[in-house]
Design a protein around this motif. Structure first.
Motif, short mmCIF file in Angstrom:
data_model
loop_
_atom_site.label_atom_id
_atom_site.label_comp_id
_atom_site.label_asym_id
_atom_site.label_seq_id
_atom_site.Cartn_x
_atom_site.Cartn_y
_atom_site.Cartn_z
N ASN A 61 41.81 49.27 44.95
CA ASN A 61 42.65 48.07 44.99
C ASN A 61 41.80 46.91 45.49
O ASN A 61 41.19 46.99 46.56
CB ASN A 61 43.85 48.27 45.92
CG ASN A 61 44.78 49.35 45.41
OD1 ASN A 61 45.13 49.35 44.24
ND2 ASN A 61 45.15 50.28 46.26
N PHE A 62 41.74 45.85 44.69
CA PHE A 62 40.98 44.66 45.07
C PHE A 62 41.94 43.54 45.44
O PHE A 62 43.01 43.41 44.86
CB PHE A 62 40.08 44.22 43.90
CG PHE A 62 39.03 45.23 43.56
CD1 PHE A 62 37.89 45.36 44.34
CD2 PHE A 62 39.17 46.05 42.45
CE1 PHE A 62 36.92 46.30 44.03
CE2 PHE A 62 38.20 46.99 42.13
CZ PHE A 62 37.07 47.11 42.92
N SER A 63 41.50 42.74 46.35
CA SER A 63 42.32 41.59 46.76
C SER A 63 42.31 40.55 45.64
O SER A 63 41.42 40.54 44.78
CB SER A 63 41.77 40.97 48.05
OG SER A 63 40.51 40.37 47.81
N ALA A 64 43.28 39.65 45.67
CA ALA A 64 43.35 38.59 44.66
C ALA A 64 42.10 37.73 44.72
O ALA A 64 41.59 37.29 43.68
CB ALA A 64 44.60 37.75 44.89
N GLU A 65 41.57 37.49 45.90
CA GLU A 65 40.36 36.68 46.06
C GLU A 65 39.17 37.33 45.36
O GLU A 65 38.42 36.67 44.65
CB GLU A 65 40.04 36.51 47.56
CG GLU A 65 38.82 35.66 47.82
CD GLU A 65 38.52 35.56 49.31
OE1 GLU A 65 37.35 35.33 49.63
OE2 GLU A 65 39.44 35.71 50.13
N THR A 66 39.00 38.63 45.53
CA THR A 66 37.90 39.36 44.89
C THR A 66 38.05 39.33 43.37
O THR A 66 37.07 39.13 42.64
CB THR A 66 37.86 40.81 45.39
OG1 THR A 66 37.76 40.80 46.81
CG2 THR A 66 36.69 41.57 44.82
N LEU A 67 39.25 39.51 42.89
CA LEU A 67 39.49 39.47 41.44
C LEU A 67 39.21 38.08 40.88
O LEU A 67 38.64 37.95 39.78
CB LEU A 67 40.93 39.88 41.13
CG LEU A 67 41.27 41.35 41.38
CD1 LEU A 67 42.76 41.59 41.21
CD2 LEU A 67 40.47 42.26 40.47
N ASN A 68 39.57 37.03 41.61
CA ASN A 68 39.31 35.66 41.15
C ASN A 68 37.83 35.34 41.12
O ASN A 68 37.37 34.55 40.29
CB ASN A 68 40.07 34.65 42.02
CG ASN A 68 41.55 34.66 41.71
OD1 ASN A 68 41.94 34.98 40.58
ND2 ASN A 68 42.36 34.31 42.70
N GLN A 69 37.05 35.93 42.00
CA GLN A 69 35.60 35.70 42.00
C GLN A 69 34.98 36.19 40.70
O GLN A 69 34.03 35.61 40.21
CB GLN A 69 34.95 36.42 43.19
CG GLN A 69 35.20 35.76 44.52
CD GLN A 69 34.62 36.57 45.68
OE1 GLN A 69 34.21 37.71 45.51
NE2 GLN A 69 34.60 35.94 46.85
N GLY A 70 35.53 37.23 40.13
CA GLY A 70 35.02 37.74 38.85
C GLY A 70 35.26 36.77 37.71
O GLY A 70 34.53 36.80 36.70
N ASN A 71 36.24 35.91 37.80
CA ASN A 71 36.52 34.95 36.73
C ASN A 71 35.46 33.86 36.64
O ASN A 71 35.31 33.24 35.59
CB ASN A 71 37.89 34.29 36.96
CG ASN A 71 39.02 35.29 36.78
OD1 ASN A 71 38.86 36.29 36.09
ND2 ASN A 71 40.15 35.02 37.41
N SER A 72 34.71 33.61 37.69
CA SER A 72 33.70 32.54 37.67
C SER A 72 32.34 33.01 37.18
O SER A 72 31.44 32.21 37.00
CB SER A 72 33.55 31.93 39.07
OG SER A 72 33.06 32.92 39.96
N ILE A 73 32.20 34.30 36.90
CA ILE A 73 30.91 34.82 36.44
C ILE A 73 30.93 34.89 34.92
O ILE A 73 31.85 35.43 34.30
CB ILE A 73 30.66 36.22 37.03
CG1 ILE A 73 30.59 36.13 38.55
CG2 ILE A 73 29.40 36.84 36.45
CD1 ILE A 73 30.49 37.46 39.24
#
Length: 179
Positions: A156-168
């Motif tokens: 389970n990943f936090s929303a913040e960690t998941l959002n970081q993947g969107n910028s790559i």
């Protein structure tokens, strides 16, 4: 088919013969021997555990040992094991085993059709089923067969960690030239 059993099926030819030969070539003597040894150890019944195709078939064809195995793994899962030589009753034993194996946790793809064993159509699949059953038994704390079944590893990943993947930006996204 063993030499002393008469088949009512037509001899395969052409593509059907090639497909049958391919299926028969998958049979593994060592896997079959492991499976028979496991059945013998769990049921306490002594019998020839040679993994040769004809012996594997002879030991399991009536479904009795399979039903006894299932009753050791899951007591009273098969209430009546049919005796005798009546083909329909023996095929019913095999069918009861596959149903009980599914109830024990095996999927349809891990089990086999009754004819796979009773008419020696795919003894490799029968062996695969026994190994899958052995993995389930290990998972339930019993003596098993083969490698241990993997446990679910959910993350389970936090929303913040998941959002970081969107910028790559992926390395090949929109890039079609050699470097």
């Amino acid at each position: 088919m063993s030499t002393n059993q008469k088949s009512n099926r037509a001899t395969k030819s052409g593509f059907a013969h090639e497909a049958n030969e391919k299926v028969q070539a998958k049979y593994d003597v060592e896997q079959a021997q492991e499976a028979l040894r496991w059945i013998s150890d769990l049921t306490g019944e002594q019998f020839d555990i040679s993994g040769q195709k004809d012996n594997f078939y002879q030991q399991l064809k009536d479904g009795r040992k399979l039903c006894q195995l299932m009753n050791v793994l899951n007591p009273n899962s098969i209430s009546k094991i049919n005796p005798g030589e009546n083909s329909f009753k023996l095929m019913e034993n095999i069918s009861k085993f596959t149903t009980a194996a599914k109830n024990y946790g095996l999927s349809d793809s891990e089990t086999f059709q009754t004819v796979d064993l009773f008419e020696q159509m795919n003894l490799h699949q029968v062996c695969l089923c026994l190994h899958a059953l052995g993995r389930k038994a290990q998972k339930k704390g019993l003596s098993g067969l083969g490698p241990r079944e993997a446990e679910k590893n959910e993350r389970n990943f936090s929303a913040e960690t998941l959002n970081q993947g969107n910028s790559i930006i992926g390395g090949q996204l929109g890039f079609n030239k050699a470097r």
